[in-house]
Design a protein around this motif. Sequence first.
Motif, PDB file in Angstrom:
ATOM      1  N   ILE A 128     -50.749  48.431 -69.197  1.00 31.96           N
ATOM      2  CA  ILE A 128     -50.897  49.855 -69.506  1.00 31.96           C
ATOM      3  C   ILE A 128     -51.990  50.328 -68.572  1.00 31.96           C
ATOM      4  CG2 ILE A 128     -51.293  51.560 -71.309  1.00 31.96           C
ATOM      5  CD1 ILE A 128     -50.655  49.392 -73.343  1.00 31.96           C
ATOM      6  N   GLU A 129     -51.669  51.301 -67.730  1.00 30.15           N
ATOM      7  CA  GLU A 129     -52.563  51.640 -66.631  1.00 30.15           C
ATOM      8  C   GLU A 129     -52.959  53.111 -66.675  1.00 30.15           C
ATOM      9  OE1 GLU A 129     -50.731  50.140 -62.981  1.00 30.15           O
ATOM     10  OE2 GLU A 129     -49.557  48.714 -64.153  1.00 30.15           O
ATOM     11  N   PHE A 130     -54.095  53.378 -66.046  1.00 26.40           N
ATOM     12  CA  PHE A 130     -54.523  54.756 -65.884  1.00 26.40           C
ATOM     13  C   PHE A 130     -54.832  54.998 -64.410  1.00 26.40           C
ATOM     14  CE2 PHE A 130     -58.031  57.749 -65.232  1.00 26.40           C
ATOM     15  CZ  PHE A 130     -57.395  58.910 -65.639  1.00 26.40           C
ATOM     16  N   TYR A 131     -54.301  56.073 -63.870  1.00 27.36           N
ATOM     17  CA  TYR A 131     -54.557  56.402 -62.467  1.00 27.36           C
ATOM     18  C   TYR A 131     -55.238  57.763 -62.394  1.00 27.36           C
ATOM     19  CZ  TYR A 131     -53.933  56.896 -57.467  1.00 27.36           C
ATOM     20  OH  TYR A 131     -54.171  57.055 -56.128  1.00 27.36           O
ATOM     21  N   TRP A 132     -56.441  57.771 -61.818  1.00 23.51           N
ATOM     22  CA  TRP A 132     -57.222  59.003 -61.704  1.00 23.51           C
ATOM     23  C   TRP A 132     -56.678  59.886 -60.583  1.00 23.51           C
ATOM     24  CZ3 TRP A 132     -60.755  62.051 -63.879  1.00 23.51           C
ATOM     25  CH2 TRP A 132     -61.446  62.970 -63.079  1.00 23.51           C
ATOM     26  N   ALA A 133     -56.138  61.041 -60.941  1.00 25.45           N
ATOM     27  CA  ALA A 133     -55.683  62.025 -59.955  1.00 25.45           C
ATOM     28  C   ALA A 133     -55.727  63.372 -60.655  1.00 25.45           C
ATOM     29  CB  ALA A 133     -54.264  61.713 -59.472  1.00 25.45           C
ATOM     30  N   PRO A 134     -56.914  63.998 -60.706  1.00 27.07           N
ATOM     31  CA  PRO A 134     -57.092  65.164 -61.579  1.00 27.07           C
ATOM     32  C   PRO A 134     -56.188  66.341 -61.236  1.00 27.07           C
ATOM     33  CG  PRO A 134     -58.974  64.906 -60.102  1.00 27.07           C
ATOM     34  CD  PRO A 134     -58.134  63.667 -59.954  1.00 27.07           C
ATOM     35  N   PHE A 135     -55.709  66.396 -59.987  1.00 25.09           N
ATOM     36  CA  PHE A 135     -54.788  67.466 -59.584  1.00 25.09           C
ATOM     37  C   PHE A 135     -53.374  66.914 -59.342  1.00 25.09           C
ATOM     38  CE2 PHE A 135     -58.966  69.072 -58.181  1.00 25.09           C
ATOM     39  CZ  PHE A 135     -58.933  70.360 -58.680  1.00 25.09           C
ATOM     40  N   LEU A 136     -53.184  65.639 -59.522  1.00 24.20           N
ATOM     41  CA  LEU A 136     -51.961  64.911 -59.149  1.00 24.20           C
ATOM     42  C   LEU A 136     -51.800  64.873 -57.626  1.00 24.20           C
ATOM     43  CD1 LEU A 136     -49.404  66.084 -61.883  1.00 24.20           C
ATOM     44  CD2 LEU A 136     -51.021  64.183 -61.969  1.00 24.20           C
ATOM     45  N   LEU A 137     -52.003  65.995 -56.979  1.00 30.32           N
ATOM     46  CA  LEU A 137     -51.975  66.037 -55.515  1.00 30.32           C
ATOM     47  C   LEU A 137     -53.305  65.504 -54.968  1.00 30.32           C
ATOM     48  CD1 LEU A 137     -50.550  69.628 -54.916  1.00 30.32           C
ATOM     49  CD2 LEU A 137     -49.314  67.508 -55.270  1.00 30.32           C
ATOM     50  N   SER A 178     -56.856  65.611 -53.364  1.00 29.50           N
ATOM     51  CA  SER A 178     -57.893  66.636 -53.434  1.00 29.50           C
ATOM     52  C   SER A 178     -59.225  66.035 -53.006  1.00 29.50           C
ATOM     53  CB  SER A 178     -58.022  67.152 -54.866  1.00 29.50           C
ATOM     54  OG  SER A 178     -58.745  66.214 -55.651  1.00 29.50           O
ATOM     55  N   ASN A 179     -60.224  66.882 -52.926  1.00 23.43           N
ATOM     56  CA  ASN A 179     -61.557  66.357 -52.615  1.00 23.43           C
ATOM     57  C   ASN A 179     -62.293  65.905 -53.878  1.00 23.43           C
ATOM     58  OD1 ASN A 179     -62.022  68.822 -53.737  1.00 23.43           O
ATOM     59  ND2 ASN A 179     -63.451  69.548 -52.179  1.00 23.43           N
ATOM     60  N   SER A 180     -61.567  65.792 -54.996  1.00 22.98           N
ATOM     61  CA  SER A 180     -62.170  65.314 -56.241  1.00 22.98           C
ATOM     62  C   SER A 180     -61.531  63.997 -56.672  1.00 22.98           C
ATOM     63  CB  SER A 180     -61.964  66.360 -57.345  1.00 22.98           C
ATOM     64  OG  SER A 180     -62.367  67.631 -56.897  1.00 22.98           O
ATOM     65  N   ASP A 181     -60.968  63.286 -55.724  1.00 24.97           N
ATOM     66  CA  ASP A 181     -60.188  62.094 -56.050  1.00 24.97           C
ATOM     67  C   ASP A 181     -61.010  60.837 -56.256  1.00 24.97           C
ATOM     68  OD1 ASP A 181     -57.871  63.523 -56.034  1.00 24.97           O
ATOM     69  OD2 ASP A 181     -57.286  62.967 -54.003  1.00 24.97           O
ATOM     70  N   ASP A 182     -62.261  60.836 -55.817  1.00 25.82           N
ATOM     71  CA  ASP A 182     -63.068  59.641 -56.030  1.00 25.82           C
ATOM     72  C   ASP A 182     -63.211  59.440 -57.540  1.00 25.82           C
ATOM     73  OD1 ASP A 182     -65.463  57.951 -54.327  1.00 25.82           O
ATOM     74  OD2 ASP A 182     -65.588  58.039 -56.510  1.00 25.82           O
ATOM     75  N   ALA A 183     -62.863  58.218 -57.978  1.00 29.96           N
ATOM     76  CA  ALA A 183     -62.805  57.986 -59.421  1.00 29.96           C
ATOM     77  C   ALA A 183     -64.185  58.047 -60.061  1.00 29.96           C
ATOM     78  CB  ALA A 183     -62.153  56.634 -59.699  1.00 29.96           C
ATOM     79  N   VAL A 184     -65.231  57.888 -59.277  1.00 29.79           N
ATOM     80  CA  VAL A 184     -66.588  57.918 -59.844  1.00 29.79           C
ATOM     81  C   VAL A 184     -67.324  59.200 -59.461  1.00 29.79           C
ATOM     82  CG1 VAL A 184     -68.767  56.702 -60.035  1.00 29.79           C
ATOM     83  CG2 VAL A 184     -66.648  55.407 -59.748  1.00 29.79           C
ATOM     84  N   ILE A 185     -67.367  59.482 -58.163  1.00 31.23           N
ATOM     85  CA  ILE A 185     -68.092  60.686 -57.715  1.00 31.23           C
ATOM     86  C   ILE A 185     -67.080  61.775 -57.422  1.00 31.23           C
ATOM     87  CG2 ILE A 185     -69.806  61.545 -56.047  1.00 31.23           C
ATOM     88  CD1 ILE A 185     -70.058  58.385 -55.359  1.00 31.23           C
ATOM     89  N   HIS A 186     -66.765  62.573 -58.448  1.00 30.34           N
ATOM     90  CA  HIS A 186     -65.733  63.585 -58.206  1.00 30.34           C
ATOM     91  C   HIS A 186     -66.193  64.983 -58.564  1.00 30.34           C
ATOM     92  CE1 HIS A 186     -64.638  61.414 -62.081  1.00 30.34           C
ATOM     93  NE2 HIS A 186     -65.215  62.515 -62.467  1.00 30.34           N
ATOM     94  N   ARG A 187     -67.454  65.120 -58.890  1.00 29.13           N
ATOM     95  CA  ARG A 187     -67.925  66.459 -59.232  1.00 29.13           C
ATOM     96  C   ARG A 187     -68.326  67.214 -57.981  1.00 29.13           C
ATOM     97  NH1 ARG A 187     -68.441  67.170 -64.547  1.00 29.13           N
ATOM     98  NH2 ARG A 187     -68.271  65.274 -65.760  1.00 29.13           N
ATOM     99  N   VAL A 188     -67.371  67.802 -57.299  1.00 29.44           N
ATOM    100  CA  VAL A 188     -67.698  68.585 -56.121  1.00 29.44           C
ATOM    101  C   VAL A 188     -67.678  70.056 -56.521  1.00 29.44           C
ATOM    102  CG1 VAL A 188     -66.793  66.895 -54.504  1.00 29.44           C
ATOM    103  CG2 VAL A 188     -65.296  68.649 -55.404  1.00 29.44           C
ATOM    104  N   SER A 189     -68.492  70.850 -55.844  1.00 31.55           N
ATOM    105  CA  SER A 189     -68.628  72.241 -56.277  1.00 31.55           C
ATOM    106  C   SER A 189     -67.442  73.084 -55.810  1.00 31.55           C
ATOM    107  CB  SER A 189     -69.931  72.817 -55.766  1.00 31.55           C
ATOM    108  OG  SER A 189     -70.005  72.634 -54.374  1.00 31.55           O
ATOM    109  N   ASP A 190     -66.884  72.725 -54.687  1.00 29.26           N
ATOM    110  CA  ASP A 190     -65.848  73.563 -54.099  1.00 29.26           C
ATOM    111  C   ASP A 190     -64.549  72.758 -54.011  1.00 29.26           C
ATOM    112  OD1 ASP A 190     -64.978  75.891 -53.023  1.00 29.26           O
ATOM    113  OD2 ASP A 190     -65.661  75.442 -50.991  1.00 29.26           O
ATOM    114  N   ARG A 191     -63.684  72.938 -55.004  1.00 22.77           N
ATOM    115  CA  ARG A 191     -62.508  72.071 -55.087  1.00 22.77           C
ATOM    116  C   ARG A 191     -61.428  72.504 -54.104  1.00 22.77           C
ATOM    117  NH1 ARG A 191     -62.562  72.121 -61.684  1.00 22.77           N
ATOM    118  NH2 ARG A 191     -64.664  71.259 -61.827  1.00 22.77           N
ATOM    119  N   ILE A 192     -60.858  71.525 -53.430  1.00 21.82           N
ATOM    120  CA  ILE A 192     -59.771  71.790 -52.479  1.00 21.82           C
ATOM    121  C   ILE A 192     -58.620  70.837 -52.773  1.00 21.82           C
ATOM    122  CG2 ILE A 192     -59.116  71.874 -50.038  1.00 21.82           C
ATOM    123  CD1 ILE A 192     -62.092  72.180 -49.358  1.00 21.82           C
TER     124      ILE A 192
END
Length: 437
Positions: A211-220, A222-236
């Motif tokens: 049973i797996e989990f894959y981090w992809a907050p936009f599915l596409l 993005s610049n927020s894809d790092d599973a640990v450091i993903h709090r960027v101010s300007d999301r693309i």
Amino acid sequence: MQNNKTTERKTMKSLLSSSSSSSPGLRKPRLSPYLFSLLTFILFVAILYGEDFMCIFGRQLQLGPVDSERPFSRTVKKREKLPFAVGKTPEGCDVFSGRWVRDESNRPLYEESECPYIQPQLTCLEHGRPEKEYQYWRWQPHGCDLPRFNATLMLETLRGKRMMYIGDSLNRGQYVSMICLLHSLIPEDQKSMETFGSLTVFTAKEYNATIEFYWAPFLLESNSDDAVIHRVSDRIVRKGSINKHGKHWKGVDIAVFNTYLWWMTGLKMKILLGSFDDEVKDIVELTTEDAYRMAMKSMLRWVRLNMDPKKTRVFFTSMSPSHAKSIDWGGVEGGNCYNETTIIEDPAYWGSDCRKSVMEVIGEVFGKSKVPITFLNITQLSNYRKDAHTSIYKKQWNPLTPEQLANPVSYADCVHWCLPGLQDTWNELLFAKLFYP
Ligand SMILES: *[C@@H]1O[C@H](CO)[C@@H](O)[C@H](O)[C@H]1NC(C)=O
Ligand SMILES: *[C@@H]1O[C@H](CO)[C@@H](O)[C@H](O)[C@H]1NC(C)=O
Ligand SMILES: *[C@@H]1O[C@H](CO)[C@@H](O)[C@H](O)[C@H]1NC(C)=O
Ligand SMILES: *[C@@H]1O[C@H](CO)[C@@H](O)[C@H](O)[C@H]1NC(C)=O
């Protein structure tokens, strides 16, 4: 909200004006004056109540018995049996329409202290929540009973298979809930949980199941894809990039997608047309709704090309609501989910944090698609649960300032949910839709 209304009205207005100018003298003579003024009146009302019209239209799309009770596809009706099905939900019962009932004898489905897989952001009791009222609610659909969650059936079904949750931290919560619901059946030395970058894998060894989990907050991509450091101010978000992550989802037997919260920047979304490596980035801005629609279409296309409907099941979990403003439910100004221990009783409650227009985009895109995805419509039932958030009872990564400590409302998390709790119900609904579609 206000902005949306204005945009929609503007769009309608421009649509209307262009269509009326394209056929000037031709139509008018054919229409009787009465019919003409009736039409004009209808158009006038449509402009005035643009959003409500969209709502009504959206609902009609959604609420037909076929669409709300089956994956959004008519072709599914003809197929005799969906993969993994063992029974049927009674005809016409919408399991997402119902109410919360207190059930101290059957809830919670597991104890917080007995599930070591819950991340410290969700262990509310461990972090000092003084009561556990939020654990005793059971979802009761209006038209039927939910099947009892049968962990044995779920695990046996996953034998030799992969189940994957794909999305953001809310989907991670649902993922962990599923592991908590199952893990007690597996002996200690037969299970493990490991993280490899964006992918977290729980393995039940003797079942040869993951049973797996894959981090992809936009599915596409993005610049927020790092599973640990993903709090960027300007999301693309990069257009047409779903395969960047999608290649890691291939071969799963049960997929559970979500994406919502990260699109809610309050601003237009920045969409990258080229690549993140381009020196000069080609970026366009889309409304939240248009950007979200783009992602929904990409996801459906990915599913169509990569999932075999005869052997697999795909779910999409709708928006998880937040409770950031207590005035929404008649509370005091300036409050939020902090110190809330009761549910919202008003069946029509819909908070200001949750966008109906996004739900309509989902309805619209899924409604047109033949791809069999089962919609887990958890938004309304979760809307009632202002009591179920982690609030201040979670691990804080940074020490709190004296100002924060003096005002708990300022740092309460009204987005995520305590486990055990609400998200177990999401999985009970997933269970119902998987085995009793
Ligand atoms: C989701 O469920 C709620 C509650 O039953 C319902 O009001 C709403 O229309 C549903 N939304 C969709 C898109 O099916
Ligand atoms: C749970 O599922 C297993 C495997 O299908 C079955 O043998 C068992 O009877 C079920 N238990 C209940 C309580 O329905
Ligand atoms: C274990 O499961 C994988 C799919 O996850 C499958 O490809 C493989 O054949 C299975 N192995 C055994 C020994 O059953
Ligand atoms: C929490 O709510 C209760 C009533 O529900 C109230 O009496 C109490 O003062 C509140 N505590 C704080 C710290 O806001």
